[in-house]
Design a protein around this motif. Structure first.
Motif, PDB file in Angstrom:
ATOM      1  N   UNK A  14       0.805  -1.212   0.000  1.00 57.18           N
ATOM      2  CA  UNK A  14       0.000   0.000   0.000  1.00 57.18           C
ATOM      3  C   UNK A  14       0.839   1.265   0.000  1.00 57.18           C
ATOM      4  N   UNK A  15       0.319   2.317  -0.648  1.00 56.95           N
ATOM      5  CA  UNK A  15       0.981   3.632  -0.699  1.00 56.95           C
ATOM      6  C   UNK A  15       2.419   3.512  -1.181  1.00 56.95           C
ATOM      7  N   UNK A  16       2.617   2.797  -2.287  1.00 59.91           N
ATOM      8  CA  UNK A  16       3.982   2.574  -2.760  1.00 59.91           C
ATOM      9  C   UNK A  16       4.100   2.757  -4.264  1.00 59.91           C
ATOM     10  N   UNK A  17       5.325   2.619  -4.736  1.00 57.73           N
ATOM     11  CA  UNK A  17       5.637   2.726  -6.157  1.00 57.73           C
ATOM     12  C   UNK A  17       4.922   1.667  -6.991  1.00 57.73           C
ATOM     13  N   UNK A  18       4.374   0.662  -6.353  1.00 57.44           N
ATOM     14  CA  UNK A  18       3.708  -0.417  -7.087  1.00 57.44           C
ATOM     15  C   UNK A  18       2.542   0.087  -7.928  1.00 57.44           C
ATOM     16  N   UNK A  19       2.008   1.279  -7.605  1.00 56.16           N
ATOM     17  CA  UNK A  19       0.919   1.825  -8.418  1.00 56.16           C
ATOM     18  C   UNK A  19       1.380   2.031  -9.856  1.00 56.16           C
ATOM     19  N   UNK A  20       2.658   2.304 -10.049  1.00 57.61           N
ATOM     20  CA  UNK A  20       3.183   2.457 -11.410  1.00 57.61           C
ATOM     21  C   UNK A  20       2.912   1.205 -12.238  1.00 57.61           C
ATOM     22  N   UNK A  21       3.188   0.056 -11.645  1.00 54.77           N
ATOM     23  CA  UNK A  21       3.088  -1.194 -12.391  1.00 54.77           C
ATOM     24  C   UNK A  21       1.627  -1.585 -12.602  1.00 54.77           C
ATOM     25  N   UNK A  22       0.803  -1.405 -11.581  1.00 55.90           N
ATOM     26  CA  UNK A  22      -0.627  -1.688 -11.744  1.00 55.90           C
ATOM     27  C   UNK A  22      -1.213  -0.815 -12.849  1.00 55.90           C
ATOM     28  N   UNK A  23      -0.829   0.452 -12.878  1.00 57.88           N
ATOM     29  CA  UNK A  23      -1.327   1.364 -13.905  1.00 57.88           C
ATOM     30  C   UNK A  23      -0.893   0.907 -15.302  1.00 57.88           C
ATOM     31  N   UNK A  24       0.379   0.555 -15.452  1.00 57.75           N
ATOM     32  CA  UNK A  24       0.873   0.102 -16.752  1.00 57.75           C
ATOM     33  C   UNK A  24       0.141  -1.160 -17.208  1.00 57.75           C
ATOM     34  N   UNK A  25      -0.061  -2.090 -16.303  1.00 54.17           N
ATOM     35  CA  UNK A  25      -0.777  -3.318 -16.648  1.00 54.17           C
ATOM     36  C   UNK A  25      -2.208  -3.016 -17.089  1.00 54.17           C
ATOM     37  N   UNK A  26      -2.837  -2.067 -16.414  1.00 51.77           N
ATOM     38  CA  UNK A  26      -4.200  -1.686 -16.796  1.00 51.77           C
ATOM     39  C   UNK A  26      -4.219  -0.994 -18.154  1.00 51.77           C
ATOM     40  N   UNK A  27      -3.235  -0.147 -18.421  1.00 51.30           N
ATOM     41  CA  UNK A  27      -3.167   0.516 -19.727  1.00 51.30           C
ATOM     42  C   UNK A  27      -3.057  -0.504 -20.856  1.00 51.30           C
ATOM     43  N   UNK A  28      -2.333  -1.583 -20.604  1.00 48.97           N
ATOM     44  CA  UNK A  28      -2.121  -2.612 -21.619  1.00 48.97           C
ATOM     45  C   UNK A  28      -3.202  -3.695 -21.598  1.00 48.97           C
ATOM     46  N   UNK A  29      -4.184  -3.528 -20.702  1.00 47.36           N
ATOM     47  CA  UNK A  29      -5.264  -4.518 -20.555  1.00 47.36           C
ATOM     48  C   UNK A  29      -4.714  -5.916 -20.303  1.00 47.36           C
ATOM     49  N   UNK A  30      -3.643  -5.981 -19.520  1.00 46.27           N
ATOM     50  CA  UNK A  30      -3.031  -7.262 -19.178  1.00 46.27           C
ATOM     51  C   UNK A  30      -3.656  -7.810 -17.896  1.00 46.27           C
ATOM     52  N   UNK A  31      -4.117  -9.041 -17.904  1.00 49.23           N
ATOM     53  CA  UNK A  31      -4.614  -9.630 -16.655  1.00 49.23           C
ATOM     54  C   UNK A  31      -3.458  -9.883 -15.695  1.00 49.23           C
ATOM     55  N   UNK A  32      -3.723  -9.731 -14.417  1.00 50.43           N
ATOM     56  CA  UNK A  32      -2.684  -9.983 -13.420  1.00 50.43           C
ATOM     57  C   UNK A  32      -3.332 -10.313 -12.086  1.00 50.43           C
ATOM     58  N   UNK A  33      -2.610 -11.098 -11.309  1.00 42.15           N
ATOM     59  CA  UNK A  33      -3.036 -11.399  -9.947  1.00 42.15           C
ATOM     60  C   UNK A  33      -2.382 -10.395  -9.014  1.00 42.15           C
ATOM     61  N   UNK A  34      -3.162  -9.868  -8.098  1.00 40.35           N
ATOM     62  CA  UNK A  34      -2.652  -8.870  -7.164  1.00 40.35           C
ATOM     63  C   UNK A  34      -2.474  -9.506  -5.789  1.00 40.35           C
ATOM     64  N   UNK A  35      -1.245  -9.479  -5.300  1.00 39.21           N
ATOM     65  CA  UNK A  35      -0.959  -9.885  -3.921  1.00 39.21           C
ATOM     66  C   UNK A  35      -0.607  -8.602  -3.182  1.00 39.21           C
TER      67      UNK A  35
END
Length: 220
Positions: A14-35
């Motif tokens: 939470x509240x970390x740089x990981x938002x960068x990666x989640x955002x990129x994955x969403x932009x590319x419509x890539x499915x991903x599992x979130x831990x």
């Protein structure tokens, strides 16, 4: 849109740089599992969450894609772009544009965050007897932050995004640091950067970004 199937797990603190990666994955419509995990009361990653991350440091963000494990935001973003963004939308194929995107990807941590964090660490770690010197320290350290933001302000003049006419990995990597520095008031006092503020608002209004925030529960 991505042209290949992924098997990505994103380890999201939470509240970390990981938002960068989640955002990129969403932009590319890539499915991903979130831990994911919120931060512990001390602001750090809970030990049990760190133990789940398959890297030596146990730091977030990290991804696992099949047998491949990668940490560090820029390395993760570049891997995702090289592997799944075959059109070159986020990491352009043109050498000059590609170099500019990589410049911002590097600057996100190597220039902007390092100067902001210098102030934050001074607030956290300065011994109590030396706290009287903190205002003067922050004033001195803020010069770097102002110089960085002046550069960003000038680069955004007349532009909606950092490189080209659409969002790229440059915007994805830079967004978190700028939000973080503003939110924590890390050397930004006395500055006025209207282009930067408009750009930050623009990228945060993207549907992919909003999906990433909703899915991850991200908040600073």
């Amino acid at each position: 849109m991505a042209s290949k199937k992924s098997d990505i797990t994103l380890y999201f603190l939470g509240a970390s740089r990981a938002i960068r990666i989640a955002w990129l994955l969403e932009e590319l419509s890539l499915p991903y599992e979130l831990v994911s995990s919120p931060r512990a009361p001390n602001g750090l990653a809970p030990p049990e969450f760190k133990a789940e991350i398959p890297t030596e440091l146990g730091k977030s963000p990290a991804i696992k894609d099949g047998n491949i494990v990668i940490q560090e935001s820029a390395a993760i973003a570049e891997y995702i772009c090289e592997t799944y963004d075959t059109s070159g939308r986020f990491l352009p194929k043109d050498p000059a544009a590609r170099a500019k995107v990589r410049e911002w990807m590097s600057a996100a941590e190597g220039t902007f965050m390092i100067h902001g964090l210098a102030i934050l660490y001074a607030r956290w770690r300065l011994p109590e007897p030396a706290k009287e010197y903190l205002p003067e320290m922050e004033k001195g350290l803020s010069t770097n932050v102002h110089n960085d933001f002046d550069w960003l302000e000038s680069e955004l003049e007349g532009k909606e995004y950092l490189v080209g006419h659409d969002v790229t990995a440059a915007d994805v990597l830079m967004g978190f640091g700028i939000e973080f520095i503003f939110a924590r008031k890390l050397g930004t006092e006395g500055g006025d950067w209207p282009n930067v503020k408009k750009w930050l608002s623009r990228i945060q209004q993207r549907e992919a970004y909003k999906r990433a925030v909703k899915k991850s529960g991200y908040s600073l």
